[in-house]
Enzyme design. Structure first.
Site, PDB file in Angstrom:
ATOM      1  N   GLY A  17       0.761   5.287   2.685  1.00  0.00           N
ATOM      2  CA  GLY A  17       1.235   5.868   4.146  1.00  0.00           C
ATOM      3  C   GLY A  17       0.440   5.114   5.224  1.00  0.00           C
ATOM      4  CG  LEU A  74     -27.610  14.169  -2.330  1.00  0.00           C
ATOM      5  CD1 LEU A  74     -28.738  13.452  -2.701  1.00  0.00           C
ATOM      6  CD2 LEU A  74     -27.863  15.595  -2.914  1.00  0.00           C
ATOM      7  CD  GLU A 121      -2.695   1.620   0.645  1.00  0.00           C
ATOM      8  OE1 GLU A 121      -3.460   1.062  -0.111  1.00  0.00           O
ATOM      9  OE2 GLU A 121      -2.312   2.832  -0.076  1.00  0.00           O
ATOM     10  N   GLY A 124     -18.753  11.316  -9.722  1.00  0.00           N
ATOM     11  CA  GLY A 124     -18.507   9.511  -9.890  1.00  0.00           C
ATOM     12  C   GLY A 124     -16.962   9.205  -9.591  1.00  0.00           C
ATOM     13  CG  HIS A 175     -44.229  -1.634  21.249  1.00  0.00           C
ATOM     14  ND1 HIS A 175     -44.569  -0.684  20.149  1.00  0.00           N
ATOM     15  CD2 HIS A 175     -44.921  -0.870  22.293  1.00  0.00           C
ATOM     16  CE1 HIS A 175     -45.224   0.441  20.727  1.00  0.00           C
ATOM     17  NE2 HIS A 175     -45.306  -0.047  21.777  1.00  0.00           N
ATOM     18  N   GLY A 192      -8.453  -0.186  -6.073  1.00  0.00           N
ATOM     19  CA  GLY A 192      -9.694   0.975  -5.773  1.00  0.00           C
ATOM     20  C   GLY A 192      -9.862   1.699  -6.861  1.00  0.00           C
TER      21      GLY A 192
HETATM   22  C1  LIG Z   1     -16.545  10.648   0.247  1.00  0.00           C
HETATM   23  C2  LIG Z   1     -16.836   8.930   0.024  1.00  0.00           C
HETATM   24  C3  LIG Z   1     -17.686   8.558   1.146  1.00  0.00           C
HETATM   25  C4  LIG Z   1     -17.796   7.172   0.872  1.00  0.00           C
HETATM   26  N1  LIG Z   1     -18.713   6.359   1.770  1.00  0.00           N
HETATM   27  C5  LIG Z   1     -19.112   5.334   1.645  1.00  0.00           C
HETATM   28  C6  LIG Z   1     -19.952   4.834   2.616  1.00  0.00           C
HETATM   29  O1  LIG Z   1     -20.643   5.356   3.483  1.00  0.00           O
HETATM   30  N2  LIG Z   1     -20.282   3.624   2.485  1.00  0.00           N
HETATM   31  C7  LIG Z   1     -19.582   2.698   1.588  1.00  0.00           C
HETATM   32  O2  LIG Z   1     -19.899   1.324   1.316  1.00  0.00           O
HETATM   33  N3  LIG Z   1     -18.644   3.089   0.609  1.00  0.00           N
HETATM   34  C8  LIG Z   1     -18.395   4.453   0.621  1.00  0.00           C
HETATM   35  N4  LIG Z   1     -17.564   4.808  -0.090  1.00  0.00           N
HETATM   36  C9  LIG Z   1     -16.775   4.298  -1.035  1.00  0.00           C
HETATM   37  C10 LIG Z   1     -15.768   3.192  -0.300  1.00  0.00           C
HETATM   38  O3  LIG Z   1     -14.975   4.234  -0.040  1.00  0.00           O
HETATM   39  C11 LIG Z   1     -14.967   2.596  -1.476  1.00  0.00           C
HETATM   40  O4  LIG Z   1     -15.871   1.640  -1.972  1.00  0.00           O
HETATM   41  C12 LIG Z   1     -14.201   1.545  -1.149  1.00  0.00           C
HETATM   42  O5  LIG Z   1     -13.151   2.263  -0.293  1.00  0.00           O
HETATM   43  C13 LIG Z   1     -13.476   0.683  -2.149  1.00  0.00           C
HETATM   44  O6  LIG Z   1     -12.467  -0.210  -1.424  1.00  0.00           O
HETATM   45  P1  LIG Z   1     -11.310  -0.903  -2.236  1.00  0.00           P
HETATM   46  O7  LIG Z   1     -10.467  -1.408  -1.329  1.00  0.00           O
HETATM   47  O8  LIG Z   1     -12.015  -1.523  -3.582  1.00  0.00           O
HETATM   48  O9  LIG Z   1     -10.350   0.542  -2.830  1.00  0.00           O
HETATM   49  P2  LIG Z   1      -9.789   1.934  -2.055  1.00  0.00           P
HETATM   50  O10 LIG Z   1     -10.414   1.965  -0.541  1.00  0.00           O
HETATM   51  O11 LIG Z   1      -9.755   2.673  -3.070  1.00  0.00           O
HETATM   52  O12 LIG Z   1      -8.178   1.126  -1.954  1.00  0.00           O
HETATM   53  C14 LIG Z   1      -7.403   1.004  -2.913  1.00  0.00           C
HETATM   54  C15 LIG Z   1      -5.881   1.251  -2.110  1.00  0.00           C
HETATM   55  O13 LIG Z   1      -5.039   0.826  -2.949  1.00  0.00           O
HETATM   56  C16 LIG Z   1      -3.674   1.534  -2.992  1.00  0.00           C
HETATM   57  N5  LIG Z   1      -3.092   1.590  -4.356  1.00  0.00           N
HETATM   58  C17 LIG Z   1      -3.614   2.089  -5.561  1.00  0.00           C
HETATM   59  N6  LIG Z   1      -2.600   1.632  -6.556  1.00  0.00           N
HETATM   60  C18 LIG Z   1      -1.721   1.213  -5.853  1.00  0.00           C
HETATM   61  C19 LIG Z   1      -0.355   0.336  -5.944  1.00  0.00           C
HETATM   62  N7  LIG Z   1       0.292   0.201  -7.316  1.00  0.00           N
HETATM   63  N8  LIG Z   1       0.505   0.069  -5.023  1.00  0.00           N
HETATM   64  C20 LIG Z   1       0.118   0.284  -3.782  1.00  0.00           C
HETATM   65  N9  LIG Z   1      -1.166   0.544  -3.419  1.00  0.00           N
HETATM   66  C21 LIG Z   1      -1.830   1.075  -4.314  1.00  0.00           C
HETATM   67  C22 LIG Z   1      -4.682   3.139  -2.820  1.00  0.00           C
HETATM   68  O14 LIG Z   1      -3.645   4.237  -2.449  1.00  0.00           O
HETATM   69  C23 LIG Z   1      -5.651   2.978  -1.960  1.00  0.00           C
HETATM   70  O15 LIG Z   1      -5.425   3.069  -0.530  1.00  0.00           O
HETATM   71  C24 LIG Z   1     -17.093   6.267  -0.090  1.00  0.00           C
HETATM   72  C25 LIG Z   1     -16.317   6.762  -0.914  1.00  0.00           C
HETATM   73  C26 LIG Z   1     -16.088   8.306  -0.794  1.00  0.00           C
HETATM   74  C27 LIG Z   1     -14.805   8.967  -1.723  1.00  0.00           C
END
Ligand SMILES: Cc1cc2nc3c(=O)[nH]c(=O)nc-3n(C[C@H](O)[C@H](O)[C@H](O)COP(=O)(O)OP(=O)(O)OC[C@H]3O[C@@H](n4cnc5c(N)ncnc54)[C@H](O)[C@@H]3O)c2cc1C
Length: 467
Positions: free
Chosen positions: A38, A189, A35, A273, A446, A147
């Site tokens: 940091g 929102l 990751e 998005g 209830h 992600g």
């Molecule tokens: C403002 C906001 C609010 C949200 N609220 C919600 C919520 O309430 N409920 C909900 O279910 N979802 C919510 N989401 C969505 C949710 O955050 C994501 O769906 C979720 O984080 C996806 O997880 P992931 O592990 O797939 O990706 P991520 O969380 O994006 O993690 C991917 C990680 O990979 C790391 N990375 C990328 N490339 C590399 C590389 N080559 N080498 C090393 N590290 C790398 C990135 O730095 C990142 O930390 C929200 C998103 C945002 C932006």
């Protein structure tokens, strides 16, 4: 340069990544996680779900103290807030949780590399360490869990001071005078609600016919009314075309049903998005193509077309949600270990943490119509619920959609207090293929808010008792 051998390397330490690493370790694999942020926890813990919910709660508490406490006979002469303290509280929660994930890595004997991982070949991951230096990881399997990132518009490049992505909108140093939110989806929102409650004028510009375009029409109607009461202004069917000015003196130019409109503001949040993130991963080195939207393609077991390379979470198809990412992480590790994984895509709740909250699972009434499915619908309101009255939170309803022939639950749509928690009952119902009758005959405590779900289930059979 050190070389290490693993059964599995997970690239990306977000929810999808760290959860798959833990499950794989539980199943006996020697696992590494890479990751580069940091801290672990990805978007969700660092700049997504958690900081947004922390600010939503703080701003909600402030709003309740300023506007709702008097209904309970509580008098506070002058309610004020310190934004700095709210931000510190938010940062404290984030740091506690991301530290907790790092502890979980140690507990599960997962080796954590702080750096950027990329493919050299199908069994080799090169890591460029954040602190300088390189590592080489030899691995039998790899999970891509990199992600997503916010979509940037060419006419409004993020500077995170005045033109903000969700990340910037989570850390403003002062309350904007007028925040224009481009995009009336969940993130727009939620962040719009935070800043409106803290005193900003908030205008939402949405290209689609409605805000929350994927939601049931009844939900949209109610939420629009409620949020307008909170002070948010909406321009739907409106296309953002240009951003004029600089610094705090900005004008959003848009086209609303053929008419040009101009909105002066000091901050713009672009929340249109997110897109899958695969930059610097070296996918070209292993010949792994992404689809048109930049997503990694996988089969039902989360394996890409290259054997031993898997992908989960926001980087693959499906709703970009933390709980979906988590479930995929678990299932992927289980398939890899030769076990039967399980993700029920029909039962993934979609939640908006505004107040009242919105929570939905399954199909909308409009989708049922479009698919030609005959349904019975039961609806009950929080206005008729004793506990909601005690809370002083009577806005909203529960709407259940059941198959007309079988009574099987097909959809649930909740607008109301604690909708995010209430929806779990229906999600479990979906797992067990529940009918509306199953919910209707289950005893609900209830007085509880959950009785509105029971009433809605009774209403499916036109026999509600209290509504
Ligand atoms: C403002 C906001 C609010 C949200 N609220 C919600 C919520 O309430 N409920 C909900 O279910 N979802 C919510 N989401 C969505 C949710 O955050 C994501 O769906 C979720 O984080 C996806 O997880 P992931 O592990 O797939 O990706 P991520 O969380 O994006 O993690 C991917 C990680 O990979 C790391 N990375 C990328 N490339 C590399 C590389 N080559 N080498 C090393 N590290 C790398 C990135 O730095 C990142 O930390 C929200 C998103 C945002 C932006």
């Amino acid at each position: 340069m050190a070389e290490h051998n693993f059964d599995l390397v997970v690239i990306g330490g977000g929810v999808a990544g760290y959860i798959s690493a833990i499950r794989a370790s539980q199943l006996g694999m020697k696992v590494a996680i890479v990751e580069n942020r940091g801290t672990l926890g990805g978007t969700c813990l660092n700049v997504g779900c958690i900081p947004s919910k922390a600010l939503l709660q703080s701003s909600e508490n402030y709003h309740a103290a300023a506007h709702k406490f008097k209904d309970h006979g509580i008098k506070i002469d002058k309610v004020s807030f310190e934004l700095d303290a709210m931000m510190k509280r938010k940062a404290g929660i984030v740091s506690k949780l991301t530290g907790g994930v790092e502890f979980l890595m140690k507990k599960n004997k997962i080796t954590y590399f702080k750096g950027t991982g990329s493919f050299t070949d199908k069994n080799t991951i090169a890591v460029k360490l954040n602190e300088g230096g390189d590592e080489v990881l030899k691995t039998k399997n790899t999970i891509i869990a990199t992600g997503s990132e916010p979509i940037e518009l060419p006419m409004a490049k993020f500077d995170e001071k005045n033109v903000l992505s969700s990340t910037g909108a989570l850390s403003m140093e002062k309350v904007p005078k007028h925040l224009v939110v481009v995009g009336g989806g969940v993130i727009g929102l939620e962040m719009g609600s935070v800043w409106a409650r803290l005193g900003a004028k908030v205008t939402v510009v949405e290209f689609a016919d409605n805000i929350l375009p994927m939601m049931d029409k009844d939900v949209i109607r109610t939420m629009k009314k409620v949020l307008e009461k909170e002070g948010l202004e909406f321009h739907e069917k409106t296309k953002f075309t240009e951003l004029k000015g600089k610094g705090d003196d900005l004008t959003v130019v848009a086209e609303k049903e053929g008419q040009k409109i101009e909105i002066k503001c000091d901050k713009v949040l672009v929340a249109v998005g997110r897109r899958a993130f695969t930059k610097n991963l070296g996918l070209d080195k292993i010949g792994l193509a992404t689809d048109k939207a930049g997503k990694v393609k996988v089969n039902g077991h989360f394996e890409t077309e290259i054997k031993g390379i898997y992908a989960v979470g926001d980087v693959i198809d499906g709703p970009m949600l933390a709980h979906k990412a988590e479930e995929e992480g678990v299932a992927c590790a289980e398939y890899m270990a030769g076990k039967a994984g399980h993700v029920n895509y029909r039962a993934i709740p979609n939640i908006v943490y505004t107040w009242p909250e919105v929570a939905a699972v399954g199909i909308t009434e409009q989708e049922a119509q479009a698919q030609g499915i005959e349904v019975n619908i039961g609806k009950s309101t929080f206005g008729a619920n004793a506990r909601a009255m005690c809370h002083g939170e009577t806005e909203g309803f529960v709407k259940l959609i059941a198959d007309k022939k079988t009574d099987k639950l097909l959809g649930a749509h909740i607008v109301g207090p604690n909708a995010s928690e209430l929806i779990s009952e229906i999600v479990i119902g979906f797992e067990y293929t529940a009918s509306a009758e199953d919910i209707a005959r289950s005893v609900h405590g209830h007085p509880t808010l959950s009785e509105v779900i029971k009433e809605a289930a009774l209403a499916v059979d036109k026999r509600s008792l209290n509504g």
